[in-house]
Design an enzyme around this catalytic site. Structure first.
Site, PDB file in Angstrom:
ATOM      1  N   GLU A 133      23.551  19.077  44.565  1.00  0.00           N
ATOM      2  CA  GLU A 133      23.220  20.062  45.582  1.00  0.00           C
ATOM      3  C   GLU A 133      23.076  21.428  44.915  1.00  0.00           C
ATOM      4  OE1 GLU A 133      24.923  20.809  49.957  1.00  0.00           O
ATOM      5  OE2 GLU A 133      26.333  21.343  48.386  1.00  0.00           O
TER       6      GLU A 133
ATOM      7  N   TYR B  32      23.690  29.847  53.682  1.00  0.00           N
ATOM      8  CA  TYR B  32      23.278  30.185  52.318  1.00  0.00           C
ATOM      9  C   TYR B  32      21.831  30.716  52.283  1.00  0.00           C
ATOM     10  CZ  TYR B  32      27.627  27.759  51.207  1.00  0.00           C
ATOM     11  OH  TYR B  32      28.948  27.380  51.157  1.00  0.00           O
TER      12      TYR B  32
END
Ligand code: ADP
Ligand code: SF4
Length: 698
Positions: free
Chosen positions: A104, A180
């Site tokens: 990720e 994010y």
């Protein structure tokens, strides 16, 4: 045992771009607290899941650049050559079991505070993240990205993808979730740009599309490229052409990634405790995704039931069954289903202690699985146990979480175990706690262990057996383990912020009294300085039964420690729904005559409120009377042939259930080892390169 054919569908392979997952069990990226400083701990943790049958095993968030620095929270990095080598330990370990390894890649944008790297956080429009998360925020506000910053970000993503490929990963992520950076571009609240990256949904997805493009260019046809995206907020916003902005985002990107990994936006809902959300709680938000794309879709929902998993696939909700917590609680969940042993699954209880480990900045701990994070360090395997060194008979007194786990592991090691409890039913603290609102899933701590103990021939179980020191000396065994739990005290809280002496007055109760059936008279005040779940839950539980309950705490919030388990906002919501007023930064200064005197913690402002019953959830102390009585009789112990007497769990140090289970497990694994053998291994970062630049581009 043969697998039930209705679960066959879970073992179909699934293509993810150029790579193929061997089955539908997909361990989605999740925080593990295992940074690049612990590469072998991390590889061991992830490898165990591959060994247990998870077809895809991913890392947690892995920063692509020093401008994405989440410290002091633990996060992985792919910045330099040694980072590549550190991750290669994990990919090699995962590949040994025929599973795919995913990474990720992550840029935190305005969520990360770059405390170590000291770079101003990046964001589309300079909007900071979550002003309520005081512990995680910083006083440095993010700076607005210009066009060069966007070009840089795309280059960092491409570099990160190349490094990921060098490290041996098979699936590489673009991460647009949980606040994010790419997520901030998606949401108009963060993104007020007037250039081609802001405004319409088409403009707001532009950065993500470009990130997918550069990732694909970087990895060629060697890796699948996944998009992880949070859809909860977008789903609430009506679209211009479709039901919601979430629909429009997916429709615009439907052909771009090789896989959609879909989730919710904030930890209290995305990774909600079982107290507030059932299995499969994401479905209403994410079920539309597969109607808009032909690419495979993975999602989570604390899935532990194979029937629910099959239903998700057959109803077209998901193609791959995502698991984070279920894979921590039972790394062997897929293999147990595969082998027709689904009744042996150690089901996640949804307590979120694993999340609290991340907030604590340490490797993951799990209430159900004491071996999580200890695979490499202590050599603990969740399903394999070394035989005990000699034939011994061990008496375990107390069948709460500590005693149950201790007996389970001892018996797996071939020890003759007797487990006794004075109560008519096993479970210890769980007997009461599982009756509190939302905690029924915690009963799995008992259910799993009872299932295991019943199937072992070398275990004898005696409920309804209160044992005294004399009983034990007469019983005849080699070792005694006391797992006799703890007792709540009646201490209050002085203005020095230290506990007072016990306050035993009429109308004063502890959780032990309520568990034993005491019925407090209203109005009731719950005074909580334990600050985990118990005080808030008791207030909610009493209010639902009797009404007129006030919750008082010297902390700044109700059940303040539950910020660590993602529960805090929902605790406050639950108390409000139950009609419980919350008084924070306050302490009890007096009680009697139908009234309670409250005062401020920092400001002396006495105030009297009506109160007939005061429930104190404050200190909890070990109940080790039995242990002390036995230890006071060394000659009798020797005469009875008893070689050791120990305390475990709450009887040693009062804690959460996770501590009790770990303590029971540790005793059973290590009681016959020498002190040197009990020493765990210390991991170290991979250091092969000379000290050079913080980021390697090549
Ligand atoms: P832990 O969390 O450490 O497992 P618990 O409080 O959940 O502790 O469980 C302790 C258990 O020990 C309770 O079920 C209690 O009934 C039992 N127990 C305490 N003293 C005795 C005793 N003398 N004989 C048998 N059982 C006991
Ligand atoms: Fe599940 Fe609790 Fe273990 Fe986390 S700590 S995986 S929530 S049982």
């Amino acid at each position: 045992m043969a697998r039930d054919p209705r679960f066959d569908i879970l073992f179909d392979p699934v293509r993810i771009g150029p790579v193929t997952a061997p089955n539908r069990f997909y361990q989605v990226p999740h925080a593990s607290g295992m940074t690049n400083a612990l590469p072998r701990v991390r590889a061991g943790f992830r490898e165990t899941k591959a060994e247990g049958g998870w077809g895809v095993v991913c890392t947690g968030a892995c920063s692509i650049h020093p401008s994405s620095d989440d410290s002091p929270l633990p996060f992985a990095t792919l910045w330099d050559k040694d980072d590549i080598k550190a991750h290669a330990l994990m990919t090699e370990a995962v590949h040994r079991h025929g599973s795919l390894a995913g990474v990720e890649l992550f840029h935190g944008g305005a969520v990360v505070m770059n405390r170590t790297t000291r770079t101003p956080p990046l964001s589309p429009s300079g909007t900071p993240w979550m002003a309520t998360h005081i512990g995680f925020m910083s006083n440095l506000r993010p700076r607005i990205m210009d066009k060069q910053d966007i070009r840089d970000l795309l280059q960092w993503q491409a570099e990160g993808a190349r490094k990921a490929r060098s490290a041996g990963f098979d699936i590489v992520y673009v991460y647009a979730g949980m606040g994010y950076l790419p997520y901030e571009f998606l949401l108009s609240d963060y993104n007020q740009r007037t250039d081609e990256y802001g405004g319409s949904v088409e403009n707001r997805v532009r950065l993500i599309r470009q990130m997918i493009e550069v990732t694909k260019e970087a990895v060629g046809d060697t890796c699948g490229v996944a998009l992880r995206v949070s859809l909860e907020e977008l789903r609430k916003r009506p679209g211009r052409h479709m039901a919601s902005e979430a629909h429009e985002v997916i429709a615009l990107l439907k052909d771009d990634p090789d896989l959609f990994d879909v989730k919710l936006d904030t930890t209290p809902t995305d990774c909600s405790a079982s107290r507030f959300s059932p299995e499969g709680s994401h479905e209403p938000i994410i079920s539309f995704v597969k109607t808009l794309t032909d690419k495979p879709v993975v999602g989570v929902g604390r899935f532990t039931s194979p029937d629910t998993m099959v239903s998700q696939v057959k109803r077209g909700v998901l193609d791959l069954i995502g698991g984070a917590r279920p894979s921590i609680a039972d790394p062997f969940l897929p293999n147990k289903i595969k082998e027709g042993r689904e009744d042996e699954i150690r089901e996640c209880i949804g307590c979120n202690i694993c999340i609290s480990s991340w907030h604590d900045g340490v490797p993951v701990r799990c209430t159900q699985n004491a071996t999580a994070g200890e695979e490499w360090r202590r050599g603990w395997h969740p399903e394999k146990f070394a035989p005990a060194r000699r034939q011994e008979k061990v008496l375990v007194v107390g069948a709460g979480p500590a005693g149950l786990e201790c007996a389970r592991v001892l018996s797996r090691r071939g020890v003759q175990v007797t487990l006794a409890d004075k109560a008519d039913e096993f479970g210890g603290r769980l007997r009461f706690e599982t009756r509190l609102p939302g905690l029924s899933a915690w009963g799995r701590v008992l259910d799993y262990r009872m299932q295991a103990l019943r199937s072992d021939a070398n275990v004898e179980m005696y409920p309804g057996s209160a044992l005294s020191a004399d009983d034990i000396l007469e019983f005849g065994c080699d070792r005694v383990v006391t797992a006799t739990g703890s007792r709540w005290g009646t201490e209050l809280y002085a203005d020095s912020e230290l506990p007072t002496a016990p306050f035993n007055a009429p109308g004063v109760y502890t959780p032990d009294d309520l568990a034993a059936g005491a019925v407090p008279e209203g109005p009731i005040t719950v005074f909580d300085f334990d600050s985990y779940y118990m005080g808030g839950l008791i207030a909610e539980w009493l209010a639902r039964q009797y009404g007129d309950v006030t919750y008082v705490t010297p902390a700044g919030q109700a059940s303040a420690w539950t910020i660590m388990t993602n529960e805090l906002p929902r605790v406050h919501q639950a108390l409000t729904r139950a009609g419980v007023p919350v008084r924070t930064l306050s302490r009890v200064a007096g009680f009697g005559g139908g009234a309670l005197t409250l005062t401020g913690l920092f400001v002396d402002q006495p105030e009297r409120i009506a109160c007939r019953s005061l429930v104190i959830t404050g200190l909890r102390r070990p109940d080790d009377t039995l242990y002390q009585q036995l230890m006071a009789r060394p000659a009798d112990l020797a005469a009875a042939g008893i070689r050791s007497v120990d305390r475990i769990g709450d009887a040693m140090a009062a804690g959460a259930i996770v501590h009790a289970v770990f303590s029971g497990h540790e005793y059973a694994r290590e009681f016959d080892l020498t002190p040197a053998e009990r020493n765990w291994r210390r991991d170290r970062p991979v250091v092969t390169e000379p000290f050079g630049p913080g980021i390697y581009e090549g």
